[in-house]
Design a protein around this motif. Structure first.
Motif, mmCIF file in Angstrom:
data_model
loop_
_atom_site.group_PDB
_atom_site.id
_atom_site.type_symbol
_atom_site.label_atom_id
_atom_site.label_comp_id
_atom_site.label_asym_id
_atom_site.label_seq_id
_atom_site.Cartn_x
_atom_site.Cartn_y
_atom_site.Cartn_z
ATOM 1 N N UNK A 51 8.016 -5.358 -4.640
ATOM 2 C CA UNK A 51 8.088 -6.788 -4.969
ATOM 3 C C UNK A 51 7.532 -7.623 -3.809
ATOM 4 N N UNK A 52 7.954 -7.264 -2.581
ATOM 5 C CA UNK A 52 7.485 -8.010 -1.414
ATOM 6 C C UNK A 52 5.976 -7.837 -1.230
ATOM 7 N N UNK A 53 5.533 -6.589 -1.458
ATOM 8 C CA UNK A 53 4.097 -6.295 -1.331
ATOM 9 C C UNK A 53 3.301 -7.106 -2.353
ATOM 10 N N UNK A 54 3.807 -7.155 -3.557
ATOM 11 C CA UNK A 54 3.117 -7.899 -4.608
ATOM 12 C C UNK A 54 3.078 -9.381 -4.330
ATOM 13 N N UNK A 55 4.200 -9.902 -3.818
ATOM 14 C CA UNK A 55 4.242 -11.341 -3.529
ATOM 15 C C UNK A 55 3.285 -11.699 -2.390
ATOM 16 N N UNK A 56 3.204 -10.797 -1.386
ATOM 17 C CA UNK A 56 2.397 -11.107 -0.199
ATOM 18 C C UNK A 56 0.925 -10.795 -0.401
ATOM 19 N N UNK A 57 0.658 -9.608 -1.009
ATOM 20 C CA UNK A 57 -0.730 -9.150 -1.093
ATOM 21 C C UNK A 57 -1.226 -8.995 -2.534
ATOM 22 N N UNK A 58 -0.426 -9.404 -3.509
ATOM 23 C CA UNK A 58 -0.808 -9.205 -4.898
ATOM 24 C C UNK A 58 -2.102 -9.884 -5.262
ATOM 25 N N UNK A 59 -2.284 -11.070 -4.712
ATOM 26 C CA UNK A 59 -3.510 -11.836 -4.959
ATOM 27 C C UNK A 59 -4.728 -11.003 -4.579
ATOM 28 N N UNK A 60 -4.618 -10.333 -3.387
ATOM 29 C CA UNK A 60 -5.748 -9.546 -2.893
ATOM 30 C C UNK A 60 -5.886 -8.263 -3.717
ATOM 31 N N UNK A 61 -4.761 -7.552 -3.929
ATOM 32 C CA UNK A 61 -4.815 -6.254 -4.611
ATOM 33 C C UNK A 61 -5.275 -6.393 -6.057
ATOM 34 N N UNK A 62 -4.632 -7.268 -6.784
ATOM 35 C CA UNK A 62 -4.915 -7.360 -8.224
ATOM 36 C C UNK A 62 -6.188 -8.171 -8.448
ATOM 37 N N UNK A 63 -6.381 -9.201 -7.636
ATOM 38 C CA UNK A 63 -7.611 -9.962 -7.781
ATOM 39 C C UNK A 63 -8.839 -9.111 -7.535
ATOM 40 N N UNK A 64 -8.755 -8.188 -6.542
ATOM 41 C CA UNK A 64 -9.876 -7.290 -6.273
ATOM 42 C C UNK A 64 -10.130 -6.381 -7.461
ATOM 43 N N UNK A 65 -9.054 -5.910 -8.079
ATOM 44 C CA UNK A 65 -9.212 -5.037 -9.239
ATOM 45 C C UNK A 65 -9.864 -5.769 -10.394
ATOM 46 N N UNK A 66 -9.439 -6.975 -10.642
ATOM 47 C CA UNK A 66 -10.026 -7.738 -11.736
ATOM 48 C C UNK A 66 -11.471 -8.098 -11.419
#
Lengths: 296, 146
Positions: A277-292
């Motif tokens: 949850x913490x990882x997603x809140x902090x880096x989710x933009x980068x992780x998921x945005x990169x995937x999309x």
């Protein structure tokens, strides 16, 4: 760059943020489960324990282990969703196309789950009922067994009922089907089913003689072989029957290896979800945005 | 925690008969003819099914024999010829065909949500069962037979 800005650049369908999150959840969980299934292939079935109950516990956890990778995936997505701002407006069609295979696998699993819940005719003995398990004994089996063998058979089935095994079998079948078409998942499921019978044999033997239960098993086998609806045979069925009867005829091993504490697993899982949850809140933009971005 | 109520029921085994399916398009076409037109002689079936497909009469006759062996049709001799009629309802066959198509799509039958005393029995060697039965009988305490 947030999802909204990226979507506007890419163009495509106009969808609600919630739909995007649902599709992302399906995609990430599906990929995580399949990855877990591949990872589990590295660990062969454990045959070293003499205790059937220990074997069964280990085998059941191996059936469910691939699904645990879905937890951090969901945690990351949830953490990102909590901080993701405005509604998404444009999402490329390719994004949904990538999630389609996972959706089809899950649909197949859902149909098979429905079919698995349709219990066939029982001629010997079985435990049925997902919510309220009950033991069913066929009249043909009752007629062919003496009192001691019949009591042993009923004790075996009552052990299944105590552990709600029909529900566990149903859930394990679903857990296996969401890993389709990975072959290892089916093998782990089949192995667990066998160890399940060994474990319940042990419980039945606490108050019954192993030879009596072995006699019941063999009579039940003869009865079921005459049935049109006997389960499809597996290649090692003869070997498993030989092993099962051999175990029933040897003295019961009362030294049980202590399994890992369940509380440890719950703590580990809880910590994993919190970190995700913490990882997603902090880096989710980068992780998921990169995937999309890659989809675009 | 609510205690688990374990009930044991003794049931009569229902002798359910598996539905034999027509094995191929030709057998199915013959059944459709019988469902549509009722009782027909072998020659009438051939006129409706075999001739449009440029088949000889003996082929149609063999198909009718197979269907008779599968108990999907009944036959009655009238003079020198047999008269055939369908022995199974169309709805049953259609449902069985649909189920088979779905099964091919979904793969092998899933394990039913039940814990049986024995499973996967079809592949067990009968000689092994004989051997194990002798072993178990010798091991059981004297005075109790099976």
């Amino acid at each position: 760059m947030n999802l909204n800005a990226w979507s506007q650049r890419a163009g495509g369908l106009v969808v609600d943020r919630e739909l995007v999150l649902c599709v992302l959840a399906v995609l990430l969980v599906g990929i995580a489960v399949l990855a877990g299934g591949i990872w589990a292939l590295m660990f062969p079935n454990n045959q070293l324990h003499s205790s059937g109950r220990t074997l069964e516990r280990i085998a059941f956890r191996r059936v469910l282990a691939p699904l645990t990778l879905a937890l951090p995936a969901l945690g990351i997505l949830l953490g990102w969703a909590l901080v993701e701002p405005a509604q998404a407006e444009h999402v490329p069609v390719g994004f949904f196309a990538i999630a389609l295979p996972v959706v089809l696998i899950w649909l197949r699993a859902a149909v098979r789950a429905y079919r698995a819940a349709q219990v066939p005719t029982i001629r010997s003995a079985a435990t049925i009922g997902l919510v309220h398990p009950r033991v069913i004994v066929g009249k043909e089996l009752v007629a062919q067994l003496d009192t001691q063998a019949l009591n042993a058979a009923i004790a075996h089935e009552q052990a299944h009922a105590r552990h709600r095994d029909p529900l566990r079998i149903w859930l394990a079948q679903i857990a296996t089907d969401v890993q389709w078409p990975l072959p290892g998942a089916g093998q782990r499921f089949t192995h667990w089913l066998f160890t399940l019978e060994l474990a319940r044999d042990e419980e039945a033997r606490e108050c019954n003689d192993g030879a009596d239960l072995a006699a019941a098993v063999l009579v039940a086998t003869r009865i079921e072989q005459k049935s049109s609806f006997a389960c499809a045979g597996i290649a090692s069925a003869s070997d498993q029957m030989r092993l099962r009867v051999a175990r029933l005829l040897t003295p019961l091993d009362t030294t049980t290896q202590n399994p890992k504490n369940l509380k440890t697993y719950f703590v580990l899982i809880s910590l994993t979800i919190m970190c995700a949850l913490l990882l997603g809140a902090r880096f989710g933009e980068f992780l998921i945005g990169s995937g999309l971005q890659w989809v675009r | 925690m609510q205690s688990l109520d374990i009930t044991t029921c003794v049931v009569e085994a229902n002798r359910m008969q598996a539905v034999a399916l027509p094995g191929g398009e030709l057998e199915y076409a013959v059944l459709v003819t019988l469902w549509t037109h009722g009782a027909c002689s072998g020659r009438e079936v051939h006129q409706r099914v075999g001739e449009p497909r440029n088949l000889v009469y003996t082929t149609t006759a063999k198909v009718l024999d197979r269907l008779f062996d599968k108990k999907l049709v009944l036959r009655k001799k009238l003079g020198n010829a047999f008269v055939y009629r369908a022995n199974v309802k169309r709805e049953i066959i259609e449902q069985a065909r649909a189920t088979e198509a779905v099964t091919r799509l979904l793969g092998a039958e899933p394990h039913p949500a039940m814990a049986a005393l024995v499973s996967a029995v079809e592949a067990i060697d009968p000689q092994l069962l004989n051997e194990l039965e002798r072993l178990v009988a010798a091991r059981r305490r004297p005075g109790r037979g099976s």
